[in-house]
Design a protein around this motif. Structure first.
Motif, PDB file in Angstrom:
ATOM      1  N   TYR A  52     -12.718  -6.113  12.376  1.00 45.08           N
ATOM      2  CA  TYR A  52     -12.072  -6.935  11.354  1.00 45.08           C
ATOM      3  C   TYR A  52     -11.501  -8.233  11.942  1.00 45.08           C
ATOM      4  CZ  TYR A  52     -12.965  -3.046   8.326  1.00 45.08           C
ATOM      5  OH  TYR A  52     -13.621  -2.088   7.605  1.00 45.08           O
ATOM      6  N   HIS A  53     -12.347  -8.893  12.774  1.00 47.52           N
ATOM      7  CA  HIS A  53     -12.048 -10.234  13.297  1.00 47.52           C
ATOM      8  C   HIS A  53     -10.726 -10.306  14.054  1.00 47.52           C
ATOM      9  CE1 HIS A  53     -15.443 -11.327  10.954  1.00 47.52           C
ATOM     10  NE2 HIS A  53     -14.833 -11.610   9.827  1.00 47.52           N
ATOM     11  N   ASN A  54     -10.219  -9.152  14.520  1.00 52.81           N
ATOM     12  CA  ASN A  54      -8.919  -9.128  15.198  1.00 52.81           C
ATOM     13  C   ASN A  54      -7.841  -9.838  14.373  1.00 52.81           C
ATOM     14  OD1 ASN A  54      -7.364  -8.113  17.263  1.00 52.81           O
ATOM     15  ND2 ASN A  54      -7.726  -9.811  18.664  1.00 52.81           N
ATOM     16  N   ILE A  55      -7.881  -9.576  13.082  1.00 53.08           N
ATOM     17  CA  ILE A  55      -6.897 -10.160  12.155  1.00 53.08           C
ATOM     18  C   ILE A  55      -5.492  -9.720  12.565  1.00 53.08           C
ATOM     19  CG2 ILE A  55      -7.103  -8.207  10.541  1.00 53.08           C
ATOM     20  CD1 ILE A  55      -6.701 -10.223   8.248  1.00 53.08           C
ATOM     21  N   PRO A  56      -4.467 -10.565  12.376  1.00 54.54           N
ATOM     22  CA  PRO A  56      -3.099 -10.103  12.610  1.00 54.54           C
ATOM     23  C   PRO A  56      -2.786  -8.882  11.743  1.00 54.54           C
ATOM     24  CG  PRO A  56      -3.146 -12.486  12.346  1.00 54.54           C
ATOM     25  CD  PRO A  56      -4.512 -11.986  11.986  1.00 54.54           C
ATOM     26  N   TRP A  57      -2.172  -7.877  12.349  1.00 57.07           N
ATOM     27  CA  TRP A  57      -1.825  -6.674  11.601  1.00 57.07           C
ATOM     28  C   TRP A  57      -0.550  -6.078  12.194  1.00 57.07           C
ATOM     29  CZ3 TRP A  57      -1.816  -1.478  13.430  1.00 57.07           C
ATOM     30  CH2 TRP A  57      -2.244  -1.322  14.764  1.00 57.07           C
ATOM     31  N   PHE A  58       0.085  -5.205  11.429  1.00 59.14           N
ATOM     32  CA  PHE A  58       1.241  -4.504  11.967  1.00 59.14           C
ATOM     33  C   PHE A  58       1.278  -3.083  11.432  1.00 59.14           C
ATOM     34  CE2 PHE A  58       2.919  -5.536   7.888  1.00 59.14           C
ATOM     35  CZ  PHE A  58       4.156  -4.944   7.686  1.00 59.14           C
ATOM     36  N   VAL A  59       1.966  -2.229  12.166  1.00 66.61           N
ATOM     37  CA  VAL A  59       2.188  -0.865  11.688  1.00 66.61           C
ATOM     38  C   VAL A  59       3.284  -0.964  10.635  1.00 66.61           C
ATOM     39  CG1 VAL A  59       2.876   1.478  12.279  1.00 66.61           C
ATOM     40  CG2 VAL A  59       1.539   0.116  13.909  1.00 66.61           C
ATOM     41  N   SER A  60       2.904  -0.811   9.388  1.00 68.02           N
ATOM     42  CA  SER A  60       3.837  -1.028   8.287  1.00 68.02           C
ATOM     43  C   SER A  60       4.579   0.241   7.885  1.00 68.02           C
ATOM     44  CB  SER A  60       3.109  -1.633   7.086  1.00 68.02           C
ATOM     45  OG  SER A  60       1.839  -1.050   6.903  1.00 68.02           O
ATOM     46  N   GLU A  61       4.080   1.402   8.313  1.00 64.83           N
ATOM     47  CA  GLU A  61       4.817   2.661   8.163  1.00 64.83           C
ATOM     48  C   GLU A  61       4.346   3.632   9.231  1.00 64.83           C
ATOM     49  OE1 GLU A  61       4.774   4.661   4.358  1.00 64.83           O
ATOM     50  OE2 GLU A  61       4.978   2.769   3.266  1.00 64.83           O
ATOM     51  N   ASN A  62       5.290   4.340   9.827  1.00 65.90           N
ATOM     52  CA  ASN A  62       5.011   5.441  10.731  1.00 65.90           C
ATOM     53  C   ASN A  62       6.304   6.239  10.809  1.00 65.90           C
ATOM     54  OD1 ASN A  62       4.902   6.051  14.196  1.00 65.90           O
ATOM     55  ND2 ASN A  62       3.378   6.880  12.812  1.00 65.90           N
ATOM     56  N   GLY A  63       6.231   7.529  10.609  1.00 61.78           N
ATOM     57  CA  GLY A  63       7.479   8.279  10.623  1.00 61.78           C
ATOM     58  C   GLY A  63       7.258   9.768  10.502  1.00 61.78           C
ATOM     59  N   MET A  64       8.347  10.499  10.631  1.00 61.90           N
ATOM     60  CA  MET A  64       8.302  11.959  10.615  1.00 61.90           C
ATOM     61  C   MET A  64       9.322  12.503   9.626  1.00 61.90           C
ATOM     62  SD  MET A  64       8.740  14.552  13.823  1.00 61.90           S
ATOM     63  CE  MET A  64       8.217  16.268  13.668  1.00 61.90           C
ATOM     64  N   GLY A  65       8.843  13.185   8.609  1.00 59.60           N
ATOM     65  CA  GLY A  65       9.727  13.784   7.614  1.00 59.60           C
ATOM     66  C   GLY A  65      10.082  15.211   7.989  1.00 59.60           C
ATOM     67  N   VAL A  66      11.377  15.521   7.958  1.00 56.35           N
ATOM     68  CA  VAL A  66      11.855  16.852   8.337  1.00 56.35           C
ATOM     69  C   VAL A  66      12.844  17.341   7.275  1.00 56.35           C
ATOM     70  CG1 VAL A  66      13.189  18.159  10.048  1.00 56.35           C
ATOM     71  CG2 VAL A  66      11.477  16.498  10.801  1.00 56.35           C
ATOM     72  N   ALA A  67      12.709  18.584   6.901  1.00 59.38           N
ATOM     73  CA  ALA A  67      13.600  19.173   5.897  1.00 59.38           C
ATOM     74  C   ALA A  67      14.831  19.790   6.560  1.00 59.38           C
ATOM     75  CB  ALA A  67      12.848  20.239   5.095  1.00 59.38           C
ATOM     76  N   GLU A  68      15.914  19.852   5.804  1.00 50.84           N
ATOM     77  CA  GLU A  68      17.158  20.513   6.227  1.00 50.84           C
ATOM     78  C   GLU A  68      17.624  20.031   7.599  1.00 50.84           C
ATOM     79  OE1 GLU A  68      16.008  24.591   6.007  1.00 50.84           O
ATOM     80  OE2 GLU A  68      16.047  24.639   3.822  1.00 50.84           O
ATOM     81  N   GLU A  69      17.719  18.713   7.747  1.00 55.50           N
ATOM     82  CA  GLU A  69      18.108  18.142   9.037  1.00 55.50           C
ATOM     83  C   GLU A  69      19.544  18.491   9.433  1.00 55.50           C
ATOM     84  OE1 GLU A  69      15.593  14.397  10.402  1.00 55.50           O
ATOM     85  OE2 GLU A  69      17.047  13.863   8.840  1.00 55.50           O
ATOM     86  N   GLU A  70      20.331  18.993   8.499  1.00 58.48           N
ATOM     87  CA  GLU A  70      21.697  19.382   8.824  1.00 58.48           C
ATOM     88  C   GLU A  70      21.732  20.447   9.927  1.00 58.48           C
ATOM     89  OE1 GLU A  70      20.457  19.104   5.817  1.00 58.48           O
ATOM     90  OE2 GLU A  70      21.595  17.367   5.060  1.00 58.48           O
TER      91      GLU A  70
ATOM     92  N   ASN B 136       8.611 -11.821  20.102  1.00 59.45           N
ATOM     93  CA  ASN B 136       8.800 -11.930  18.644  1.00 59.45           C
ATOM     94  C   ASN B 136       8.200 -10.753  17.881  1.00 59.45           C
ATOM     95  OD1 ASN B 136      10.061 -14.525  18.940  1.00 59.45           O
ATOM     96  ND2 ASN B 136       8.009 -15.384  19.254  1.00 59.45           N
ATOM     97  N   PHE B 137       8.055  -9.625  18.546  1.00 58.07           N
ATOM     98  CA  PHE B 137       7.534  -8.428  17.898  1.00 58.07           C
ATOM     99  C   PHE B 137       8.507  -7.987  16.809  1.00 58.07           C
ATOM    100  CE2 PHE B 137       5.962  -3.941  17.936  1.00 58.07           C
ATOM    101  CZ  PHE B 137       4.599  -4.193  17.896  1.00 58.07           C
ATOM    102  N   LEU B 138       7.966  -7.564  15.675  1.00 57.47           N
ATOM    103  CA  LEU B 138       8.808  -7.128  14.561  1.00 57.47           C
ATOM    104  C   LEU B 138       9.167  -5.652  14.707  1.00 57.47           C
ATOM    105  CD1 LEU B 138       7.220  -8.872  11.427  1.00 57.47           C
ATOM    106  CD2 LEU B 138       9.067  -9.665  12.919  1.00 57.47           C
ATOM    107  N   TRP B 139      10.465  -5.391  14.833  1.00 52.76           N
ATOM    108  CA  TRP B 139      10.983  -4.023  14.868  1.00 52.76           C
ATOM    109  C   TRP B 139      11.760  -3.794  13.568  1.00 52.76           C
ATOM    110  CZ3 TRP B 139       8.853  -1.264  18.495  1.00 52.76           C
ATOM    111  CH2 TRP B 139       8.509  -1.841  19.731  1.00 52.76           C
ATOM    112  N   GLY B 140      11.305  -2.844  12.776  1.00 57.24           N
ATOM    113  CA  GLY B 140      12.001  -2.654  11.508  1.00 57.24           C
ATOM    114  C   GLY B 140      11.618  -1.365  10.822  1.00 57.24           C
ATOM    115  N   SER B 141      11.878  -1.335   9.535  1.00 56.82           N
ATOM    116  CA  SER B 141      11.574  -0.178   8.694  1.00 56.82           C
ATOM    117  C   SER B 141      10.990  -0.632   7.377  1.00 56.82           C
ATOM    118  CB  SER B 141      12.843   0.648   8.435  1.00 56.82           C
ATOM    119  OG  SER B 141      13.243   1.345   9.589  1.00 56.82           O
ATOM    120  N   ALA B 142      10.476   0.332   6.648  1.00 57.17           N
ATOM    121  CA  ALA B 142       9.885   0.067   5.345  1.00 57.17           C
ATOM    122  C   ALA B 142      10.500   0.984   4.302  1.00 57.17           C
ATOM    123  CB  ALA B 142       8.371   0.275   5.394  1.00 57.17           C
TER     124      ALA B 142
END
Length: 457
Positions: free
Chosen positions: A351-369, A7-13
């Protein structure tokens, strides 16, 4: 094969101001971004303002189908405060209809909505009263939050109050990057305190109306890395940890503001104005989970010529340019996946091993064309490699018991990014600004579908 928990969450923000468009339409009132673009369009990359962004207001139904096509099972976006409550009090019925249909379609497609309330988009009517400097902002935000819970609580089970509160504090009141673009350490601390209390009272409202699901906050925190073990560098690290990490993580998770932070603020005449009952509310209303946005590490060293009392954070700690770093040249950010493992261990051990998730991670690149093949698909292998490296470190942390339940990239479709406009692209889908915001899948989207289907790689 690195396999992630069931049930791992795979998504985007994403966020409302960066994707919705229609920023001056459909009953929405001005935000600071709308007003700043009106006043100073030359500050914005290629004069790309918040008016249209990626036009999700019109394209959300088709975008949700695209989410499903690349295996996303969750999506985090935000509600626009200025759209839902244009004057802070009156409900915009058209906004309610828009968001309800948006969230219903996400649920129907098996894409869990995680809904955030504030993503740097202060309504202009409140900014004219002082914005986060004014104590009125605390109760105004809590009212907005309660309204959102009541209007959409049957459709949304995962809520967050703020995205990266440090950004509107630092960029607006310390470094001069975002409106009102001033440098005033005392004001920045007061803005930070009001933001914290707006969060706490929103959690309180969530609990009092017995809304279903969970509520959290999204923070951009990473363990700090000092230049050396010298006492001076370690003191800089300690100050950075207190101001940048513990200032929000400790009250939001542990229910207390660290005494060492209070002492540091006293030492530099930076103690904010507080209200009776604040301490008790902080203690009584911790979050249910945490979102962590991670792009780059924070490296610090002792400042060379500090002023006391401190005028800005650079009087307490200075940025350290690690000579062995790898860099993303388009953003000027260091690439250091190992920090994600350190974050996982920090959340587990401190932090008490609180539930957490990676809410953003990414790579910005210019002129991807430049990386477009003959079929028109952008071959963004650099983005796939970036995700693989970070997921490998995240998997290490989960394997050692850290309670992480998801990984969200920034972002799903290329979006507008504040003063940078569309200079750097982050999406699984390219957005063609010259052709009615047409979406085109990139190679990374195909890889992400395999990742989600296999629950690992």
């Amino acid at each position: 094969m690195l396999t992630f928990p069931n049930n791992f969450l795979w998504g985007s923000a994403a966020s409302a101001p960066q994707t919705e468009g229609h920023s001056l339409l459909n009953g929405k009132s001005l935000t600071t971004w709308d007003k700043w673009f009106e006043l100073n369009p030359e500050k914005f990359n290629e004069k790309q303002g918040p008016k249209d962004t990626s036009n999700v207001y019109e394209f959300y139904a088709d975008d949700i189908k695209r989410m499903k096509e690349i295996g996303m099972n969750s999506y985090r976006t935000s509600i626009s405060w200025a759209r839902l409550l244009p004057d802070g009090k009156t409900l915009n019925k058209e906004a309610v209809a828009f968001y309800r249909d948006y969230f219903e379609k996400l649920n129907e497609s098996g894409v869990k909505p995680i809904i955030n309330l504030f993503h740097f988009d202060m309504p202009w009517w409140l900014m004219e009263k002082g914005g986060w400097e004014a104590s009125e902002s605390v109760t105004a935000f809590a009212f907005y939050a309660k309204t959102a819970f009541e209007e959409f609580g049957d459709l949304v089970e995962e809520w967050t109050t703020f995205n990266e509160p440090l950004v509107h504090i630092e960029c607006g009141y310390l470094y001069g990057f975002h409106y009102p673009a001033i440098v005033d350490f005392k004001k920045a601390i007061q803005v930070g305190y009001h933001t914290l209390m707006a969060h706490v009272l929103s959690v309180k409202a969530f609990k009092e109306i017995k809304a279903k699901g969970r509520i959290g906050i999204i923070l951009n925190v990473t363990p700090t890395y000092a230049r050396s073990d010298s006492n001076e560098d370690q003191q800089a690290k300690k100050a950075a940890d207190l101001l940048v990490i513990k200032s929000f993580l400790d009250p939001c998770v542990l229910g207390t503001i660290p005494n060492e932070l209070i002492e540091l603020l006293k030492e530099h005449d930076l103690i904010p104005v507080t209200k009776t009952g604040d301490k008790e509310n902080i203690e009584m209303y911790p979050v249910d989970f945490i979102g962590i946005n991670y792009y780059q590490p924070m490296r610090v060293k002792a400042p060379e010529n500090p002023v006391k009392p401190a005028v800005t954070t650079t009087d307490l700690f200075a940025s350290y340019d690690w000579p062995d770093k790898r860099i993303n040249p388009y953003r000027g950010w260091e690439i250091y996946p190992e920090a994600l493992y350190d974050v996982a261990m920090m959340m587990k051990n401190e932090y008490h091993n609180i539930p957490w998730f990676v809410s953003e991670n990414g790579m910005g690149v210019a002129e991807e064309e430049r990386f477009m093949d003959e079929s028109g698909m952008i071959q963004d292998d650099y983005r796939i490699d970036f995700m693989k490296e970070h997921l490998t470190q995240l998997h290490r942390g989960i394997d050692e018991g850290s309670n992480c339940f998801g990984y969200h990239t920034w972002t799903f479709v290329d979006c507008w990014s504040w003063l940078n406009g569309y200079r750097n692209r982050y999406g699984f889908y390219r957005v063609d600004l010259e052709n009615n915001f047409e979406r085109t899948l990139k190679k990374s989207g195909i890889w992400f579908k395999e990742l989600s289907q296999n629950n690992g790689f």
